[in-house]
Write an enzyme that holds these catalytic residues in place. Structure first.
Site, PDB file in Angstrom:
ATOM      1  N   ALA A  13       0.910  -0.984  -0.001  1.00 25.65           N
ATOM      2  CA  ALA A  13       0.132  -0.028  -0.118  1.00 25.65           C
ATOM      3  C   ALA A  13       0.948   1.111  -0.051  1.00 25.65           C
ATOM      4  O   ALA A  13       2.065   1.140   0.360  1.00 25.65           O
ATOM      5  CB  ALA A  13      -1.054  -0.130   1.275  1.00 25.65           C
ATOM      6  N   LYS A  14       0.324   2.206  -0.188  1.00 25.76           N
ATOM      7  CA  LYS A  14       1.020   3.626  -0.213  1.00 25.76           C
ATOM      8  C   LYS A  14       0.255   4.476  -0.270  1.00 25.76           C
ATOM      9  O   LYS A  14      -1.049   4.550  -0.865  1.00 25.76           O
ATOM     10  CB  LYS A  14       2.030   3.671  -1.342  1.00 25.76           C
ATOM     11  CG  LYS A  14       3.233   4.558  -1.199  1.00 25.76           C
ATOM     12  CD  LYS A  14       4.324   3.875  -0.670  1.00 25.76           C
ATOM     13  CE  LYS A  14       5.472   4.971  -0.528  1.00 25.76           C
ATOM     14  NZ  LYS A  14       6.696   4.201  -0.031  1.00 25.76           N
TER      15      LYS A  14
END
Ligand code: NAD
Length: 421
Positions: free
Chosen positions: A110-111
């Protein structure tokens, strides 16, 4: 530090997809396996309105993207930078999926980020923006779903604000919602040094394969920041000679090796490595072309490109930075026989100790530094040797081998879990 469109017009996500397809071909993956991994599972775009200190109301755009959560909660940093775009965040999420999988920690990728210029904002404005952003993304983050961490221009204080805002919404303390917190509120010992320590571990592993000895080897470090300085310090204590380093102000060199402990103090006092007593100043081009055994790019993306790759004389390049070598430069280095330890493996020490932080939070434990470092070393050594085996067996680059190992792990999980419904 940001990933911007390359001169080829390709976006960072195009590059991430290209690398994925290369490794997927090595693995002979079916279209069914590939299709699920090409696009992120979830994209959340939020507006983040806040009152500035002047009284004006401004709205920023924030993102949180989850590429894959099949192996565990999404994991990845939050970036505050003017160049943050959805394409960049999407690319970074895919890299996080592979990075977590290559070291076999139970996280997905994720980011997140906000398009903003924190250098032109006060601490109070950054706090208000962080809290409003956390409120906006809080339905999709949490210790069991998606765990943010610091990235470019975010730090342990920002993580503390995220944890506090999330905990207020839940009505109880939830330290495991973020990693990279200050140690006194649940951060892990060893997290600050973890990336450099992991880089050092992988360099140590590569030496016997290349019939090299760390002792007496010549090292060049581009980017004497957190990752670069810790790597230099550990290599120095293993009796390697760090002959040149650089930062955004310039590059320094001394043929007999720099005194790293003194250099760290010098940089803390003066803000730069330039002017360190006994060293001479050289250009960035000269630094890359130095006769050395190990080159550690630890600054920014795309620093080694088609224009300078052929001048590199190092036997080994250890990618402490994310994406420091362009695809064109990668091909040049491979042709020259330079051994590259790819970023998703080389700098995975940071995310590995983030995982340790989360484990300690979830179990209400705190490990001593020796336990953190020794667990980290075991994981880095095991991962290096698994990637090296694929590199040798399949006769692919270390980068493709690392991607293949990671993608294989994610695919195995997806196949066993099946496709819902
Ligand atoms: P940092 O800001 O502490 O250090 C970066 C250093 O690079 C600074 O000393 C800066 O002056 C220098 N620099 C900037 N531009 C330069 C240039 N043109 N030439 C030479 N030096 C230059 O950042 P960091 O946390 O050490 O991160 C460095 C790299 O490592 C980034 O690519 C980052 O994504 C990657 N990384 C860091 C971590 C981590 O935990 N710190 C984890 C994984 C990957």
């Amino acid at each position: 530090m940001s990933i911007v469109e390359s001169s080829s017009g390709k976006s960072p996500f195009d590059f991430a997809l290209e690398n994925f397809e290369i490794a997927a071909d090595v693995l002979d993956l079916s279209e069914g396996d590939r299709v699920k991994l090409r696009s992120p599972e979830r994209i959340l775009i939020v507006s983040v309105p806040i009152q500035m200190d002047s009284g004006e109301v401004r709205s920023f755009t924030g993102y949180r993207v989850q590429h894959s959560t099949s192996r565990g909660p999404g994991k990845g940093g939050i970036r505050y930078h003017p160049n943050v775009t959805l394409e960049e965040v999407k690319a970074l999420t895919m890299w996080m999926t592979w990075k977590c999988a290559v070291v076999n920690i139970p996280f997905g990728g994720a980011k997140g980020g906000i398009t903003c210029n924190p250098k032109q904002m006060s601490q109070n404005e950054i706090e208000r923006m962080t809290r409003r952003y956390t409120h906006a993304i809080h339905p999709i983050i949490g210790p069991d779903t998606d765990i943010p961490a610091p990235d470019v221009y975010t730090n342990s204080q920002v993580m503390a604000w995220i944890m506090d805002t999330f905990s207020m919404a839940r009505g109880r303390l939830v330290p495991g919602v973020v990693t990279g917190k200050p140690v006194h509120i649940g951060g892990s010992l060893g997290r600050n040094e973890a990336t450099g320590r992991g880089v050092f571990n992988t360099i140590e592993c590569a030496c016997p394969h290349l019939r090299m000895h760390l002792k007496g080897s010549k090292v060049v470090v581009q980017g004497f920041g957190n990752a670069g300085a810790i790597t230099a310090q550990l290599l120095d204590s293993a009796q390697a000679d760090v002959i040149a380093v650089s930062d955004s102000s310039g590059c320094i060199f001394t043929k007999d090796g720099l005194h790293i402990a003194k250099l760290i103090q010098f940089k803390e006092t003066t803000g730069s490595v330039v002017g360190f007593p006994g060293s001479e100043t050289i250009t960035a081009e000269e630094l890359l072309a130095l006769d050395c055994d190990i080159l550690v790019p630890a600054a920014m993306k795309n620093m080694i490109d088609a224009n300078n790759a052929s001048s590199i004389r190092a036997k080994m390049v250890a990618e402490a930075a994310n994406g420091p070598i362009t695809p064109e430069a990668d091909a040049i280095l491979e042709k020259k026989g330079v051994f590259v330890i790819p970023d998703i493996l080389c700098n995975a020490g940071g995310v590995t100790v983030s995982y340790f932080e989360w484990v300690q939070n979830e179990q209400h434990l705190s490990w001593d530094l020796q336990e953190v470092n020794s667990r980290l070393e075991t994981i880095m050594q095991r991962s290096f040797s698994q990637v090296l085996d694929i590199h040798l067996e399949r006769k692919t680059s270390m980068r493709t081998a690392a991607n293949a190992l990671a993608i294989q792990r994610v695919c195995d999980t997806n196949r066993s879990r099946g496709l819902y419904p």
